[in-house]
Scaffold this motif. Structure first.
Motif, PDB file in Angstrom:
ATOM      1  N   PHE A  61       0.797  -1.231   0.000  1.00 40.98           N
ATOM      2  CA  PHE A  61       0.000   0.000   0.000  1.00 40.98           C
ATOM      3  C   PHE A  61       0.832   1.286   0.000  1.00 40.98           C
ATOM      4  O   PHE A  61       0.515   2.206  -0.765  1.00 40.98           O
ATOM      5  N   PRO A  62       1.908   1.395   0.815  1.00 39.83           N
ATOM      6  CA  PRO A  62       2.743   2.597   0.690  1.00 39.83           C
ATOM      7  C   PRO A  62       3.352   2.720  -0.704  1.00 39.83           C
ATOM      8  O   PRO A  62       3.454   3.825  -1.237  1.00 39.83           O
TER       9      PRO A  62
ATOM     10  N   GLY B  18      -9.672   2.706  -8.868  1.00 41.87           N
ATOM     11  CA  GLY B  18      -9.221   1.515  -9.595  1.00 41.87           C
ATOM     12  C   GLY B  18      -8.375   0.611  -8.722  1.00 41.87           C
ATOM     13  O   GLY B  18      -8.536  -0.617  -8.741  1.00 41.87           O
ATOM     14  N   VAL B  19      -7.472   1.222  -7.951  1.00 39.31           N
ATOM     15  CA  VAL B  19      -6.646   0.428  -7.026  1.00 39.31           C
ATOM     16  C   VAL B  19      -7.547  -0.274  -6.006  1.00 39.31           C
ATOM     17  O   VAL B  19      -7.421  -1.485  -5.762  1.00 39.31           O
ATOM     18  N   GLY B  20      -8.470   0.485  -5.428  1.00 35.85           N
ATOM     19  CA  GLY B  20      -9.353  -0.083  -4.396  1.00 35.85           C
ATOM     20  C   GLY B  20     -10.250  -1.180  -4.952  1.00 35.85           C
ATOM     21  O   GLY B  20     -10.334  -2.281  -4.390  1.00 35.85           O
ATOM     22  N   LEU B  21     -10.902  -0.895  -6.079  1.00 37.82           N
ATOM     23  CA  LEU B  21     -11.816  -1.895  -6.651  1.00 37.82           C
ATOM     24  C   LEU B  21     -11.046  -3.102  -7.179  1.00 37.82           C
ATOM     25  O   LEU B  21     -11.514  -4.238  -7.078  1.00 37.82           O
ATOM     26  N   TRP B  67     -10.348  -0.994   1.414  1.00 37.16           N
ATOM     27  CA  TRP B  67     -11.540  -0.172   1.669  1.00 37.16           C
ATOM     28  C   TRP B  67     -11.134   1.285   1.889  1.00 37.16           C
ATOM     29  O   TRP B  67     -11.792   2.215   1.382  1.00 37.16           O
ATOM     30  N   LEU B  68     -10.045   1.502   2.652  1.00 36.55           N
ATOM     31  CA  LEU B  68      -9.586   2.877   2.911  1.00 36.55           C
ATOM     32  C   LEU B  68      -9.176   3.568   1.606  1.00 36.55           C
ATOM     33  O   LEU B  68      -9.492   4.746   1.399  1.00 36.55           O
ATOM     34  N   THR B  70     -10.324   2.904  -1.352  1.00 34.10           N
ATOM     35  CA  THR B  70     -11.569   3.160  -2.093  1.00 34.10           C
ATOM     36  C   THR B  70     -12.289   4.384  -1.532  1.00 34.10           C
ATOM     37  O   THR B  70     -12.755   5.246  -2.293  1.00 34.10           O
ATOM     38  N   ALA B  71     -12.365   4.464  -0.207  1.00 33.82           N
ATOM     39  CA  ALA B  71     -13.029   5.610   0.430  1.00 33.82           C
ATOM     40  C   ALA B  71     -12.285   6.907   0.095  1.00 33.82           C
ATOM     41  O   ALA B  71     -12.913   7.946  -0.158  1.00 33.82           O
ATOM     42  N   TRP B  72     -10.969   6.846   0.092  1.00 33.96           N
ATOM     43  CA  TRP B  72     -10.148   8.000  -0.288  1.00 33.96           C
ATOM     44  C   TRP B  72     -10.480   8.408  -1.732  1.00 33.96           C
ATOM     45  O   TRP B  72     -10.639   9.599  -2.047  1.00 33.96           O
ATOM     46  N   GLY B  73     -10.626   7.421  -2.602  1.00 31.04           N
ATOM     47  CA  GLY B  73     -10.988   7.688  -3.995  1.00 31.04           C
ATOM     48  C   GLY B  73     -12.344   8.352  -4.115  1.00 31.04           C
ATOM     49  O   GLY B  73     -12.527   9.283  -4.912  1.00 31.04           O
TER      50      GLY B  73
END
Lengths: 85, 157
Positions: A61-62, B18-21, B67-68, B70-73
């Motif tokens: 993640f980072p 895109g990263v989150g999904l 999830w974090l 995605t929420a940021w997105g």
């Protein structure tokens, strides 16, 4: 007919406790369960490897955030594009 | 005359989403539906209920991080939408989603499958062609996404 009914009831009486005990094992297998399995799960998660596992699981993640930050500057911007009209 | 239509806020939001999904696709499809691997399944094989439960915990931590992101997105997309001067392009935004998905597959694939060996796409095969196919999908998504961004940015929308 009556024989088969009573036999069915006997079978049910045997099966219900078996099913319940099987469910009890499954239900008790969780990190917050008060059972032997629950304790083993907790020990496995929060043992000596906890910090190392957390770091490795979260390691991508980072890197992803750094790459997104780098990509942001490479993205095309239409700020100075001549207007269409 | 300039139109001051900076697309970067919208595209950055698209990459985050895109990263989150993409992370959710990995977790839902590979970890839960197909159960081909779990987060630490190379280290803790799924041969006992205890190991499966421990893997489930680390899958949960991974999903929480995804999830974090995605929420940021979503928050970034909201901010991009509030900008008056933003120019929106569905093609460019879709491209950003695929660029983000590809980025996720690339980074997760390289770090988790090849460097740390936390798990592999098909755990029973260890490092296999499936791991390289996963990286291949990353390249395809990233190149396709980038081309869509360029196309959407050049067109009217």
């Amino acid at each position: 007919m009556r024989f088969s009914t009573s036999r069915g009831i006997i079978q049910h009486r045997l099966l219900i406790p078996l099913t319940m005990s099987a469910n009890a094992v499954a239900v008790n297998a969780c990190p917050i369960c008060d059972s032997d399995t629950g304790r083993q799960v907790r020990t496995g998660i929060f043992g000596a490897d906890f910090a190392a596992n957390a770091l490795t699981v979260l390691a991508p993640f980072p890197v992803l955030l750094l790459l997104i930050a780098a990509l942001r500057w490479a993205l095309p911007t239409a700020r100075d594009r001549p207007s269409d009209s | 005359m300039n139109n001051h239509s900076d697309q970067r806020p919208m595209l950055t939001a698209g990459i985050f989403l895109g990263v989150g999904l993409g992370g959710f696709v990995d977790g839902i499809v590979f970890h839960q539906i197909l159960q081909m691997h779990n987060m630490l399944s190379a280290k803790l094989p799924k041969t006992s209920i205890v190991n499966m439960e421990i893997n489930m915990f680390w899958d949960g931590l991974f999903h929480a991080a995804v999830w974090l992101i995605t929420a940021w997105g979503v928050a970034l997309l909201w901010r991009a939408g509030a900008r008056r001067e933003g120019r929106w392009s569905g093609i460019a935004f879709t491209g950003a989603l695929f660029l983000g998905w590809g980025l996720f597959n690339l980074v997760e694939g390289v770090i988790d499958h090849h460097i740390l060996h936390l798990h592999h796409v098909v755990e029973q095969h260890g490092t296999s062609g499936f791991d390289y196919a996963f990286l291949g999908s990353a390249i395809v998504f990233m190149v396709g996404g980038w081309l869509a961004i360029r196309s959407g940015s050049a067109g009217r929308s």
